[in-house]
Design a protein around this motif. Structure first.
Motif, short mmCIF file in Angstrom:
data_model
loop_
_atom_site.label_atom_id
_atom_site.label_comp_id
_atom_site.label_asym_id
_atom_site.label_seq_id
_atom_site.Cartn_x
_atom_site.Cartn_y
_atom_site.Cartn_z
N ASP A 124 14.80 -5.51 58.49
CA ASP A 124 15.31 -4.45 57.64
C ASP A 124 16.42 -4.88 56.83
OD1 ASP A 124 13.75 -2.56 58.99
OD2 ASP A 124 15.37 -2.60 60.52
N SER A 125 16.23 -6.26 56.39
CA SER A 125 17.56 -6.44 55.40
C SER A 125 17.30 -6.09 53.93
CB SER A 125 17.54 -8.23 55.48
OG SER A 125 18.00 -8.64 56.64
N PRO A 126 18.16 -5.76 53.15
CA PRO A 126 17.75 -5.37 51.71
C PRO A 126 17.17 -6.59 51.28
CG PRO A 126 20.36 -5.00 52.50
CD PRO A 126 19.80 -5.82 53.51
N LEU A 127 16.40 -6.29 50.11
CA LEU A 127 15.95 -7.29 49.19
C LEU A 127 16.91 -7.40 48.11
CD1 LEU A 127 13.44 -8.87 47.98
CD2 LEU A 127 12.87 -6.58 46.66
N LEU A 128 17.02 -8.68 47.84
CA LEU A 128 17.84 -9.30 46.74
C LEU A 128 16.97 -9.79 45.74
CD1 LEU A 128 21.49 -10.73 46.92
CD2 LEU A 128 19.68 -12.01 45.67
N LEU A 129 16.92 -9.43 44.48
CA LEU A 129 16.26 -10.10 43.43
C LEU A 129 17.29 -10.81 42.51
CD1 LEU A 129 13.96 -7.11 42.33
CD2 LEU A 129 13.36 -8.96 43.89
N VAL A 178 10.34 -4.01 41.37
CA VAL A 178 11.46 -3.06 41.75
C VAL A 178 10.57 -1.71 42.21
CG1 VAL A 178 13.04 -1.45 41.14
CG2 VAL A 178 13.27 -3.93 40.59
N ARG A 179 9.68 -1.13 41.21
CA ARG A 179 9.05 0.08 41.79
C ARG A 179 8.08 -0.05 42.95
NH1 ARG A 179 11.18 4.03 39.69
NH2 ARG A 179 9.49 5.22 40.87
N ILE A 205 16.88 -2.17 33.76
CA ILE A 205 16.22 -1.91 35.00
C ILE A 205 16.81 -0.37 35.42
CG2 ILE A 205 15.28 -2.21 37.41
CD1 ILE A 205 13.69 -3.66 35.13
N ALA A 206 18.23 -0.50 35.74
CA ALA A 206 18.81 0.50 36.15
C ALA A 206 18.74 1.66 35.45
CB ALA A 206 20.41 -0.02 36.63
N ALA A 207 18.86 1.68 34.14
CA ALA A 207 18.79 2.59 33.26
C ALA A 207 17.52 3.28 33.35
CB ALA A 207 19.19 2.30 31.75
N ARG A 208 16.28 2.33 33.41
CA ARG A 208 14.99 2.98 33.49
C ARG A 208 14.48 3.58 34.86
NH1 ARG A 208 11.60 0.04 29.44
NH2 ARG A 208 10.11 -0.36 30.90
N ASN A 209 15.13 3.58 35.78
CA ASN A 209 14.83 3.74 37.09
C ASN A 209 16.11 4.32 37.75
OD1 ASN A 209 12.09 2.16 37.25
ND2 ASN A 209 13.55 0.94 36.33
N PRO A 210 16.40 5.55 37.60
CA PRO A 210 17.52 6.17 38.05
C PRO A 210 17.06 6.63 39.47
CG PRO A 210 16.57 7.85 36.30
CD PRO A 210 16.03 6.20 36.27
N ASP A 211 15.92 6.94 39.92
CA ASP A 211 15.62 7.27 41.13
C ASP A 211 15.73 6.40 42.36
OD1 ASP A 211 13.47 6.25 39.43
OD2 ASP A 211 12.05 6.92 41.40
#
Length: 702
Positions: A124-129, A178-179, A205-211
């Motif tokens: 369950d560790s978070p993904l880091l890119l 990311v998606r 990426i953050a601006a394009r994917n606010p959800d």
């Protein structure tokens, strides 16, 4: 031809091309297949593979758990001087890996890879890119792979040397990943660590994917490219022949750092002069031998392409900043020779609503490759690590590593040296002993005591518990250590990173509940801010609420309550300019009111002096240091009184009993310290001069 999409496949040429080399175990895995379509993501084979991996991980976790239990039994924190430094990879090894494993795959589109040295992580560790900077190698986190791999699933982006993928297409490549990962695990955050160019991609990426729940870690973002020195290189490179490489020495200086500063750092580490000369010689020889590697990483044509990409990346990221609402941590270097990073970090800090920043004054542009920087420590200290949608200060907390503890100990060593703390505890039979033998081993335990001026007692208390008993005290702290107004007057939150690293949590009923339910050792000061910022003549006076605040919660989990007192603040300093004095001066009165309005207001319904939560900075004149004394009373059991203590009146009786015990502890210490022949610093120094500076200094007879 520019790549228009991601290529996530096994790059076998990268493996075969290194067949003639002796590749170390810590080196990178081949570019392993990453699921790139929803069919692949949901295929039975993929699910079966993930189930098998989880089973293997659980088996490995159990094995490591037994090993960690053995280490905890021996208490690895007991002697900080013997804790070895974490073996970070060197810059020379970085260039070697770039040469052996990355540059030989010059062609092809961008791709993801996972370093082998990241090891196994929890399912369950978070993904880091990781999105690289101008070099594009993807090895920027080279020194941090091992530690990051314990708490993250890590994917690094590699942009081959001759690749001409545009900035827009790089954004689309990362966005598809990311998606896809968000759809697979919508409840876990995705961390994007971006360096210079990579930071611009992350912002887009953050601006394009606010959800999507994204956490941005941005190191020296290239959003300030228009104000950087790199712009001047573009016209030069456009006319420079390929045979000339005048810019290599410039790039080398940025990568390897200032040799004089390196020398001073080596002196600070206590190395002998011949060792200093030897290490510097090795480093400089190694750097000069890798000029050819730099040439392969950034040939003239590639560097020109990257600089032009930086220009468009900066423009694009700046135009989308208004749409970035994600949690972001800015890491900026004070001596960045490429970008005005410190100035840019302040600008971004004001523009991004959920942003924190940390400044590393002595670091250059390539922050992640510097010896003194630890990315995991920075993330933990800023409270940026979480495994779910929201931060849980208890379940998401990761204790300090031995080396992190060593660094904290060394930064507070002078406090321990000048105050020579004496700690007393009470055994079950009521006998008072020196040391912490009377402290319960099993939690939950609630330590309730007196808060000295400015919390002087905290560092020796928390450090000694970990060194002597291997017990981590989770302090219940004021929210001002966790939140701050953007343009406020309060201290920068970075000032409190050490407290968070050592387990402090913001005071709240839910956090108190979680600490006790997880059998933690919690540290509570009912007097809070009013006690820690007391006035003249109020030392050792308790400012507790009239009503019980903690007894019923403690009894719910059968927690033991340990009352304690501490004295010594009047032996290290004299309060000469207090709240009452400052409120007489109009400008300071205004300052105190503004400061108080910034912080979260606690106990607004309380009566009496404890409700006065005004924040001010006391004026203290230092004294020739005396000594700190701590006395932990006999633990008060609540386990067998759960039903009884549900009654408010019974709980209030216990509350008053705890308060009385704290006052008795303080009175005992004030009386007994008069009998201590080593209360004065000078007598302690004489004793240590004859018995050794690591010897425990005696105190009064018990």
């Amino acid at each position: 031809m520019a790549a228009t999409g991601p290529s996530l496949f096994v790059a076998s040429p990268l493996v075969t091309s290194t067949a003639g080399n002796s590749v170390r175990n810590r080196c990178l895995s081949s570019f392993r297949a990453m699921a790139v379509s929803e069919d692949q993501k949901s295929s039975p084979a993929t699910v079966a593979t993930r189930s098998t991996e989880k089973g293997r991980w659980l088996e490995e976790k159990n094995r490591k758990g037994r090993k960690e239990e053995e280490e905890l039994t021996s208490n690895i924190y007991s002697n900080p001087q013997e804790i070895t430094d974490e073996n970070g990879n060197t810059l020379r090894e970085y260039f070697q890996d770039c040469k052996d494993l990355m540059i030989q795959s010059k062609a092809g589109p961008p791709r993801w890879f996972t370093p082998l040295e990241c090891g196994s992580h929890a399912p369950d560790s978070p993904l880091l890119l990781f999105l690289p900077g101008i070099d594009g190698m993807g090895l920027g986190l080279f020194k941090h792979h091992h530690k990051l791999g314990k708490i993250f699933e890590i994917w690094c982006l590699h942009i081959p040397v001759t690749d001409k993928t545009s900035f827009t297409d790089l954004v689309k490549l990362v966005e598809r990943t990311v998606r896809s990962e968000y759809k697979r695990s919508p409840d876990r955050p995705i961390y994007i660590v971006g360096e210079s160019l990579g930071a611009c991609i992350a912002l887009d990426i953050a601006a394009r994917n606010p959800d999507v729940d994204l956490v941005l870690i941005l190191a020296n973002p290239a959003t300030s490219f228009s104000r950087s020195q790199l712009q001047s290189l573009i016209p030069v490179l456009q006319v420079m022949p390929d045979q000339l490489s005048l810019y290599f020495s410039y790039m080398l200086n940025l990568a390897s750092g200032d040799p004089l500063r390196m020398a001073f750092e080596n002196v600070a580490k206590g190395l002998m002069p011949h060792q200093i000369v030897g290490e510097l010689t090795q480093d400089l020889v190694a750097m000069s031998s890798y000029l050819c590697v730099l040439a392969d990483m950034l040939p003239r044509e590639t560097l020109l392409w990257k600089l032009q990409m930086l220009k468009s990346a900066s423009s694009s990221a700046n135009s989308h900043l208004h749409a970035v609402k994600n949690q972001a941590l800015l890491l900026c270097s004070g001596k960045d020779q490429l970008f005005p990073s410190e100035e840019e970090a302040q600008r971004l800090y004001r523009m991004l609503p959920k942003c924190e920043k940390r400044v590393f004054e002595e670091s250059g542009h390539f922050l992640f490759l510097e010896d003194g920087f630890d990315l995991v420590t920075a993330i933990k200290g800023a409270s940026f690590y979480r495994q779910g949608k929201y931060l849980d200060y208890v379940s998401d907390y990761i204790p300090p590593t031995p080396y992190e503890f060593k660094k904290i100990y060394e930064s507070n060593r002078w406090v321990l040296a000048v105050t020579s703390p004496v700690m007393l505890s009470t055994l079950e039979d009521g006998k008072v002993v020196r040391g912490l033998a009377g402290i319960p081993s099993e939690g939950p335990v609630l330590y309730v005591g007196y808060h000295m001026l400015l919390g002087f007692e905290l560092a020796p208390l928390v450090l000694q518990f970990l060194m002597e008993r291997n017990i981590l005290l989770r302090g219940i702290a004021h929210p001002m250590m966790f939140t701050r107004a953007k343009e406020g007057r309060m201290l920068d939150l970075g000032s409190f990173d050490t407290y968070r690293l050592m387990g402090a949590v913001p005071v709240s009923g839910s956090n108190f509940y979680k600490l006790l339910s997880s059998k933690s050792h919690a540290l509570l000061y009912p007097g809070g801010v009013r006690e820690a910022l007391h006035r003249k003549g109020e030392e050792y006076k308790l400012f507790w609420p009239e009503q019980s605040e903690f007894v019923r919660m403690a009894s719910r989990f059968g927690a033991k309550i340990v009352p304690f007192g501490v004295v010594g603040e009047d032996d290290v300093g004299e309060l000469v300019f207090d709240y009452n004095d400052q409120m007489q001066i109009p400008s300071l009165r205004t300052f105190i009111k503004e400061l108080t309005e910034e912080v979260v207001h606690l106990r607004i319904d309380a009566s009496g002096e404890v409700s006065n939560q005004d924040v001010y900075l006391p004026g203290v004149v230092p004294k020739l240091p005396g000594r700190f004394y701590y006395y932990f009373g006999k633990p008060i059991e609540t386990k067998e009184r759960k039903e009884e203590l549900r009654n408010r009146e019974r709980a209030h009786e216990v509350y008053l009993h705890v308060k009385t015990e704290v006052e008795k502890c303080i009175a005992y210490l004030k009386e007994k310290r008069e009998e201590d022949p080593y209360r004065n610093l000078m007598t302690r120094l004489v004793y240590q001069a004859t018995h050794g500076f690591e010897a425990q200094v005696p105190t009064f007879e018990l």
